[in-house]
Motif scaffolding. Structure first.
Motif, PDB file in Angstrom:
ATOM      1  N   LEU A   1      38.850  21.277  75.585  1.00 51.29           N
ATOM      2  CA  LEU A   1      39.033  22.631  75.010  1.00 51.29           C
ATOM      3  C   LEU A   1      38.438  22.869  74.211  1.00 51.29           C
ATOM      4  CD1 LEU A   1      41.608  24.924  75.780  1.00 51.29           C
ATOM      5  CD2 LEU A   1      42.792  23.748  73.804  1.00 51.29           C
ATOM      6  N   TRP A   2      37.688  24.252  74.339  1.00 50.31           N
ATOM      7  CA  TRP A   2      36.925  24.836  73.167  1.00 50.31           C
ATOM      8  C   TRP A   2      37.573  26.332  72.531  1.00 50.31           C
ATOM      9  CZ3 TRP A   2      32.649  22.684  71.334  1.00 50.31           C
ATOM     10  CH2 TRP A   2      32.072  21.713  72.065  1.00 50.31           C
ATOM     11  N   ALA A   3      37.238  26.278  71.419  1.00 48.78           N
ATOM     12  CA  ALA A   3      37.770  27.478  70.711  1.00 48.78           C
ATOM     13  C   ALA A   3      36.474  28.385  70.577  1.00 48.78           C
ATOM     14  CB  ALA A   3      38.523  27.275  69.454  1.00 48.78           C
ATOM     15  N   LEU A   4      36.509  29.682  70.908  1.00 46.36           N
ATOM     16  CA  LEU A   4      35.554  30.705  70.522  1.00 46.36           C
ATOM     17  C   LEU A   4      36.064  31.628  69.271  1.00 46.36           C
ATOM     18  CD1 LEU A   4      34.559  31.736  74.097  1.00 46.36           C
ATOM     19  CD2 LEU A   4      33.258  30.251  72.425  1.00 46.36           C
ATOM     20  N   ASN A   5      35.013  31.793  68.464  1.00 43.53           N
ATOM     21  CA  ASN A   5      35.313  32.648  67.170  1.00 43.53           C
ATOM     22  C   ASN A   5      34.265  34.059  67.434  1.00 43.53           C
ATOM     23  OD1 ASN A   5      37.175  31.064  65.751  1.00 43.53           O
ATOM     24  ND2 ASN A   5      35.379  29.559  65.699  1.00 43.53           N
ATOM     25  N   PHE A   6      34.645  34.775  66.469  1.00 43.68           N
ATOM     26  CA  PHE A   6      33.945  36.011  66.356  1.00 43.68           C
ATOM     27  C   PHE A   6      32.409  35.788  66.379  1.00 43.68           C
ATOM     28  CE2 PHE A   6      32.429  40.248  64.425  1.00 43.68           C
ATOM     29  CZ  PHE A   6      32.682  41.036  65.328  1.00 43.68           C
TER      30      PHE A   6
ATOM     31  N   GLU B   1      34.499  24.655  67.649  1.00 43.50           N
ATOM     32  CA  GLU B   1      35.378  23.461  67.583  1.00 43.50           C
ATOM     33  C   GLU B   1      36.039  23.182  69.034  1.00 43.50           C
ATOM     34  OE1 GLU B   1      37.867  26.266  64.949  1.00 43.50           O
ATOM     35  OE2 GLU B   1      36.493  27.035  66.391  1.00 43.50           O
ATOM     36  N   CYS B   2      36.355  21.882  69.133  1.00 44.45           N
ATOM     37  CA  CYS B   2      36.844  21.445  70.465  1.00 44.45           C
ATOM     38  C   CYS B   2      38.119  20.522  70.194  1.00 44.45           C
ATOM     39  CB  CYS B   2      35.848  20.872  71.134  1.00 44.45           C
ATOM     40  SG  CYS B   2      35.167  19.045  70.927  1.00 44.45           S
ATOM     41  N   PHE B   3      38.684  20.500  71.244  1.00 48.01           N
ATOM     42  CA  PHE B   3      39.698  19.476  71.395  1.00 48.01           C
ATOM     43  C   PHE B   3      39.464  18.511  72.556  1.00 48.01           C
ATOM     44  CE2 PHE B   3      43.514  17.686  73.160  1.00 48.01           C
ATOM     45  CZ  PHE B   3      44.398  17.072  72.245  1.00 48.01           C
ATOM     46  N   GLY B   4      39.720  17.205  72.399  1.00 48.80           N
ATOM     47  CA  GLY B   4      39.345  16.203  73.481  1.00 48.80           C
ATOM     48  C   GLY B   4      39.645  14.547  73.057  1.00 48.80           C
TER      49      GLY B   4
ATOM     50  N   VAL C   1      41.684  14.324  69.669  1.00 52.82           N
ATOM     51  CA  VAL C   1      41.058  14.476  68.423  1.00 52.82           C
ATOM     52  C   VAL C   1      40.605  16.140  68.461  1.00 52.82           C
ATOM     53  CG1 VAL C   1      40.160  12.379  67.945  1.00 52.82           C
ATOM     54  CG2 VAL C   1      38.985  14.086  69.360  1.00 52.82           C
ATOM     55  N   VAL C   2      40.564  16.763  67.130  1.00 51.25           N
ATOM     56  CA  VAL C   2      39.834  17.822  66.842  1.00 51.25           C
ATOM     57  C   VAL C   2      38.550  17.687  66.399  1.00 51.25           C
ATOM     58  CG1 VAL C   2      39.996  20.187  65.868  1.00 51.25           C
ATOM     59  CG2 VAL C   2      42.162  19.207  66.721  1.00 51.25           C
ATOM     60  N   ALA C   3      37.387  18.395  66.961  1.00 50.65           N
ATOM     61  CA  ALA C   3      36.200  17.832  66.303  1.00 50.65           C
ATOM     62  C   ALA C   3      35.217  19.257  66.287  1.00 50.65           C
ATOM     63  CB  ALA C   3      35.312  17.019  67.315  1.00 50.65           C
ATOM     64  N   VAL C   4      34.389  19.302  65.369  1.00 51.86           N
ATOM     65  CA  VAL C   4      33.266  20.167  65.267  1.00 51.86           C
ATOM     66  C   VAL C   4      31.839  19.652  65.539  1.00 51.86           C
ATOM     67  CG1 VAL C   4      32.380  22.067  63.421  1.00 51.86           C
ATOM     68  CG2 VAL C   4      34.850  21.184  63.321  1.00 51.86           C
TER      69      VAL C   4
ATOM     70  N   VAL D   1      43.274  23.405  68.163  1.00 53.48           N
ATOM     71  CA  VAL D   1      41.849  23.693  67.823  1.00 53.48           C
ATOM     72  C   VAL D   1      41.581  25.024  67.791  1.00 53.48           C
ATOM     73  CG1 VAL D   1      41.623  24.444  70.410  1.00 53.48           C
ATOM     74  CG2 VAL D   1      39.739  23.366  69.271  1.00 53.48           C
ATOM     75  N   SER D   2      42.558  25.915  67.523  1.00 54.78           N
ATOM     76  CA  SER D   2      42.235  27.274  67.347  1.00 54.78           C
ATOM     77  C   SER D   2      42.218  27.903  65.890  1.00 54.78           C
ATOM     78  CB  SER D   2      43.481  28.300  67.974  1.00 54.78           C
ATOM     79  OG  SER D   2      44.875  28.054  67.220  1.00 54.78           O
ATOM     80  N   GLY D   3      42.565  26.995  65.070  1.00 52.18           N
ATOM     81  CA  GLY D   3      42.286  27.361  63.509  1.00 52.18           C
ATOM     82  C   GLY D   3      41.273  26.444  62.847  1.00 52.18           C
TER      83      GLY D   3
END
Length: 151
Positions: A18-23, A47-50, A68-71, A99-101
């Motif tokens: 799962l990946w989060a996208l930001n502005f 950032e991602c969850f995996g 985990v949450v990773a950058v 992962v969203s924040g």
């Protein structure tokens, strides 16, 4: 899909689900800003969850199978080798929540608590409070006992 390699001694290999996208990602995608930040080319997706697949010899506190949450520095991909300092065991919440924040809260925390050292009773002007970083700033300000003024 990202190519795979053996993690360096200080790295963790993560299979991202799962990946989060930001502005920032939107601005990069439309060509409004460069992918380069502080001399480092960053891809889309901050950032991602995996799941941890492998850990380098010097990594402590993370193990294969950990959620985990990773950058990752290189942006989106199915797998990434990431400096272990940028990987954390996921909190007890849904992957989407976890992962969203990550980046928005880190940005707000850095500005309010580490740089400005906001304390209880102080007033804080928060611009663009309806965006990700703004919402995180409002939350962290109020949690600290500050008084937030939003635009």
């Amino acid at each position: 899909l990202a190519g795979r390699r053996e993690p360096a001694p200080h790295e963790v290999e993560v299979r991202a689900s799962l990946w989060a996208l930001n502005f920032r990602d939107v601005l990069v995608a439309v060509g409004a800003i460069s992918t380069e930040v502080a001399g480092q080319a960053l891809g889309l997706g901050g950032e991602c969850f995996g799941e941890v697949l492998r850990v380098g010899a010097d990594v402590r506190g993370l193990a294969p199978g950990d959620a985990v949450v990773a950058v990752p520095p290189d942006g989106m991909g199915s797998h990434a080798c990431i400096d272990a300092r940028w990987v954390a065991v996921a909190p007890a919440m849904s992957p989407e929540e976890a992962v969203s924040g990550t980046c928005v809260y880190a940005t707000a925390w850095l500005g309010l608590h580490w740089m400005a050292r906001v304390d209880a009773g102080e007033r804080v002007l928060i611009h663009s409070a309806a965006g990700g970083v703004g919402l995180a700033a409002v939350h962290l300000c109020l949690r600290r006992g500050g008084e937030g003024y939003a635009t």
